[in-house]
Design a protein around this motif. Sequence first.
Motif, PDB file in Angstrom:
ATOM      1  N   THR A   1      47.989  18.716  50.591  1.00 33.33           N
ATOM      2  CA  THR A   1      48.134  18.920  52.031  1.00 33.33           C
ATOM      3  C   THR A   1      48.442  20.382  52.265  1.00 33.33           C
ATOM      4  O   THR A   1      48.995  21.051  51.392  1.00 33.33           O
ATOM      5  CB  THR A   1      49.218  18.027  52.660  1.00 33.33           C
ATOM      6  N   GLU A   2      48.039  20.883  53.414  1.00 35.80           N
ATOM      7  CA  GLU A   2      48.290  22.274  53.788  1.00 35.80           C
ATOM      8  C   GLU A   2      49.499  22.268  54.713  1.00 35.80           C
ATOM      9  O   GLU A   2      49.493  21.544  55.710  1.00 35.80           O
ATOM     10  CB  GLU A   2      47.066  22.815  54.506  1.00 35.80           C
ATOM     11  N   THR A   3      50.517  23.061  54.395  1.00 33.73           N
ATOM     12  CA  THR A   3      51.765  22.990  55.157  1.00 33.73           C
ATOM     13  C   THR A   3      51.911  24.180  56.081  1.00 33.73           C
ATOM     14  O   THR A   3      51.960  25.333  55.638  1.00 33.73           O
ATOM     15  CB  THR A   3      52.971  22.926  54.205  1.00 33.73           C
TER      16      THR A   3
ATOM     17  N   LEU B   1      44.773  20.094  43.898  1.00 30.18           N
ATOM     18  CA  LEU B   1      45.924  20.540  44.689  1.00 30.18           C
ATOM     19  C   LEU B   1      45.427  21.350  45.885  1.00 30.18           C
ATOM     20  O   LEU B   1      44.228  21.580  46.037  1.00 30.18           O
ATOM     21  CB  LEU B   1      46.853  21.396  43.817  1.00 30.18           C
ATOM     22  N   HIS B   2      46.356  21.810  46.713  1.00 30.06           N
ATOM     23  CA  HIS B   2      45.965  22.684  47.816  1.00 30.06           C
ATOM     24  C   HIS B   2      46.300  24.135  47.509  1.00 30.06           C
ATOM     25  O   HIS B   2      45.438  25.003  47.529  1.00 30.06           O
ATOM     26  CB  HIS B   2      46.634  22.256  49.124  1.00 30.06           C
ATOM     27  N   GLY B   3      47.571  24.384  47.225  1.00 29.06           N
ATOM     28  CA  GLY B   3      48.002  25.759  46.993  1.00 29.06           C
ATOM     29  C   GLY B   3      48.835  26.301  48.141  1.00 29.06           C
ATOM     30  O   GLY B   3      49.403  27.390  48.024  1.00 29.06           O
TER      31      GLY B   3
ATOM     32  N   LEU C   1      42.176  24.517  43.689  1.00 32.97           N
ATOM     33  CA  LEU C   1      42.958  24.858  44.873  1.00 32.97           C
ATOM     34  C   LEU C   1      42.052  25.103  46.072  1.00 32.97           C
ATOM     35  O   LEU C   1      40.917  25.574  45.939  1.00 32.97           O
ATOM     36  CB  LEU C   1      43.780  26.131  44.627  1.00 32.97           C
ATOM     37  N   ASP C   2      42.592  24.827  47.254  1.00 36.91           N
ATOM     38  CA  ASP C   2      41.927  25.165  48.507  1.00 36.91           C
ATOM     39  C   ASP C   2      41.857  26.690  48.647  1.00 36.91           C
ATOM     40  O   ASP C   2      42.724  27.412  48.155  1.00 36.91           O
ATOM     41  CB  ASP C   2      42.726  24.570  49.667  1.00 36.91           C
ATOM     42  N   LEU C   3      40.839  27.149  49.337  1.00 44.65           N
ATOM     43  CA  LEU C   3      40.677  28.590  49.594  1.00 44.65           C
ATOM     44  C   LEU C   3      41.886  29.166  50.347  1.00 44.65           C
ATOM     45  O   LEU C   3      42.217  30.341  50.191  1.00 44.65           O
ATOM     46  CB  LEU C   3      39.373  28.765  50.366  1.00 44.65           C
ATOM     47  N   HIS C   4      42.573  28.325  51.135  1.00 45.37           N
ATOM     48  CA  HIS C   4      43.730  28.793  51.914  1.00 45.37           C
ATOM     49  C   HIS C   4      45.035  28.588  51.141  1.00 45.37           C
ATOM     50  O   HIS C   4      46.009  28.056  51.660  1.00 45.37           O
ATOM     51  CB  HIS C   4      43.784  28.056  53.252  1.00 45.37           C
ATOM     52  N   CYS C   5      45.037  29.021  49.882  1.00 46.31           N
ATOM     53  CA  CYS C   5      46.205  28.813  49.027  1.00 46.31           C
ATOM     54  C   CYS C   5      47.065  30.079  48.986  1.00 46.31           C
ATOM     55  O   CYS C   5      46.593  31.176  49.227  1.00 46.31           O
ATOM     56  CB  CYS C   5      45.746  28.450  47.614  1.00 46.31           C
TER      57      CYS C   5
ATOM     58  N   PRO D   1      33.340  27.390  55.896  1.00 45.37           N
ATOM     59  CA  PRO D   1      33.864  26.053  55.610  1.00 45.37           C
ATOM     60  C   PRO D   1      33.731  25.659  54.137  1.00 45.37           C
ATOM     61  O   PRO D   1      32.864  26.178  53.433  1.00 45.37           O
ATOM     62  CB  PRO D   1      33.024  25.132  56.506  1.00 45.37           C
ATOM     63  N   HIS D   2      34.602  24.715  53.732  1.00 45.25           N
ATOM     64  CA  HIS D   2      34.716  24.353  52.319  1.00 45.25           C
ATOM     65  C   HIS D   2      33.583  23.403  51.912  1.00 45.25           C
ATOM     66  O   HIS D   2      33.776  22.202  51.756  1.00 45.25           O
ATOM     67  CB  HIS D   2      36.069  23.696  52.045  1.00 45.25           C
ATOM     68  N   THR D   3      32.417  23.966  51.707  1.00 44.27           N
ATOM     69  CA  THR D   3      31.237  23.166  51.361  1.00 44.27           C
ATOM     70  C   THR D   3      31.041  23.069  49.853  1.00 44.27           C
ATOM     71  O   THR D   3      30.077  22.445  49.400  1.00 44.27           O
ATOM     72  CB  THR D   3      29.980  23.818  51.974  1.00 44.27           C
TER      73      THR D   3
ATOM     74  N   GLN E   1      37.010  26.441  61.617  1.00 42.96           N
ATOM     75  CA  GLN E   1      35.754  26.823  60.972  1.00 42.96           C
ATOM     76  C   GLN E   1      35.057  25.647  60.286  1.00 42.96           C
ATOM     77  O   GLN E   1      33.849  25.685  60.096  1.00 42.96           O
ATOM     78  CB  GLN E   1      36.018  27.954  59.962  1.00 42.96           C
ATOM     79  N   HIS E   2      35.786  24.599  59.934  1.00 36.11           N
ATOM     80  CA  HIS E   2      35.153  23.503  59.190  1.00 36.11           C
ATOM     81  C   HIS E   2      34.091  22.761  60.002  1.00 36.11           C
ATOM     82  O   HIS E   2      33.228  22.091  59.445  1.00 36.11           O
ATOM     83  CB  HIS E   2      36.202  22.516  58.676  1.00 36.11           C
ATOM     84  N   PHE E   3      34.140  22.890  61.324  1.00 25.30           N
ATOM     85  CA  PHE E   3      33.093  22.301  62.166  1.00 25.30           C
ATOM     86  C   PHE E   3      31.747  22.975  61.928  1.00 25.30           C
ATOM     87  O   PHE E   3      30.695  22.413  62.252  1.00 25.30           O
ATOM     88  CB  PHE E   3      33.447  22.450  63.657  1.00 25.30           C
TER      89      PHE E   3
HETATM   90 ZN    ZN Z   1      41.248  25.462  53.546  1.00 19.82          ZN
END
Ligand code: ZN
Length: 485
Positions: free
Chosen positions: A10-12, A104-106, A138-142, A162-164, A437-439
């Motif tokens: 999860t992203e906090t 994980l997210h990061g 990890l997610d790019l937004h880590c 977006p995370h494609t 941006q994910h849209f």
């Molecule tokens: Zn992200």
Amino acid sequence: MKVFVAGLDTETNTFAPIPTGYASFTDTFLAHGDATRQAPNYCSNQLLIWRTQAEARGWDVVESLCTYAEPGGRIVAAAYEALRDEILSDLGGAMPVDMVLIALHGATAADGYDDCEGDLLARIRAIVGPDAVVGAELDLHCHLTEAMLHSATVLVIYKEYPHTDIGDRAADLFALAADAVEGRTHPVMAMFDCRMIGAFRTTEQPARGFVDRMYALEGRDGILSVSLGHGFPWADVADVGVKTLVIADGDRAKAAHFAKTLGEEFFSMREALAAKFLTVDAAVDAALAIQGGPVVIADVADNPGGGAPGDSTFVLRRLLERRVQNVASGFYCDPMAVRFCQEAGVGARFPLRIGGKTSVQSGDPVDLVVTVRGLAENVTQRFGPSPAPMGDAVWVSAGSIDLVLITHRTQVFHPEGFAATGLDLSAKKIVVVKSSQHFHAGFAPIARAILYASAQGALSADFANIPYTKIARAWWPKVADPFAT
Ligand SMILES: [Zn+2]
């Protein structure tokens, strides 16, 4: 070989007034060891890829917890510890293992834990010992941290926003870890702190070209993997910010050199890289000036994917004040309003109070006389190849505006979330989506143009003035050149 797989993501947003408790995970997705036997979602798909690749080699796989929650505020400590300890208990029971791979997210934080991934990876390392390969995606937004690098053998970050590319990076991670566990490589990691905070869209230049260069560098001259952690700006943690990460084969100085060179290159482009935002009025004016439609306007400040409430009314109110015609907007997380519409039924016309309920970040509710046009239960919308839950959804219209309200807080990923209620976006002049941006991946095929508006709300794009208290070094854009100070 024995491979242990798990996922906790999860992203906090530490500024968000939305507690993330255990139910936030069960409401979104939580599986106790059988995620890969269920329909894949964006988290479990990583585990499925690792399982498939391991089993193709005849390796044993032990699967533990897999869960993710819609981004919100800090995880309640007891919930984080329960999820973490389930993974650690399963790992202890599975020992000895040769490889641990974990989704994980990061940028996960809990009460008392600013770096949940660093905490979890350290505890995993303590169980498996120094020789096992520990890999995390990890997610790019880590927020990359020294604690993560210290405990993991290999870390791979999504490259696309977006995370494609989540599945592609999962395959990369498996290949890196498999080469290491079989002794073909000796991965060593180094990171470089770019001292930047912001939002960067890899669909636009110059970020696009930078990402393409990252791909081109991999697999040559002893460079095994190249990642860029964009950071997650709405987190008051010491390690917030942009960092490059390079994995080299046995040569730590080479990894450090490439990480620094790439990081300095990214930093040098900072002004051009920064995502541009319009005011709401400027975005509406620009949309109306474009021939045809739909013009998609992103309400980036109320993106639940960054921990925003998803029920803010700032843009809606402005659309109504300006009497903008033929406009649709979603998704407004408002379970009470959805319930009223379900009770009233399709065709009912009645006064409905919409949004503005979660916090001051949501603005005030908007009162409209609406007609219920469509109802749908347990709706999903695609995020990449995987379905993401929206809960129940309702389409209401008021004059020339159509709104989709939902019960499970989530950002807009795909037009099919609107279509599930019967609302066809193709003939709309303007579509306003709560997303950063994910849209983009789902809407680009139907959008005449895409615009980004920064309204009032939870996710301020004024990065120089986010009230951090824990960063120990200067950072751009607060300081023009943080390396000079
Ligand atoms: Zn992200």
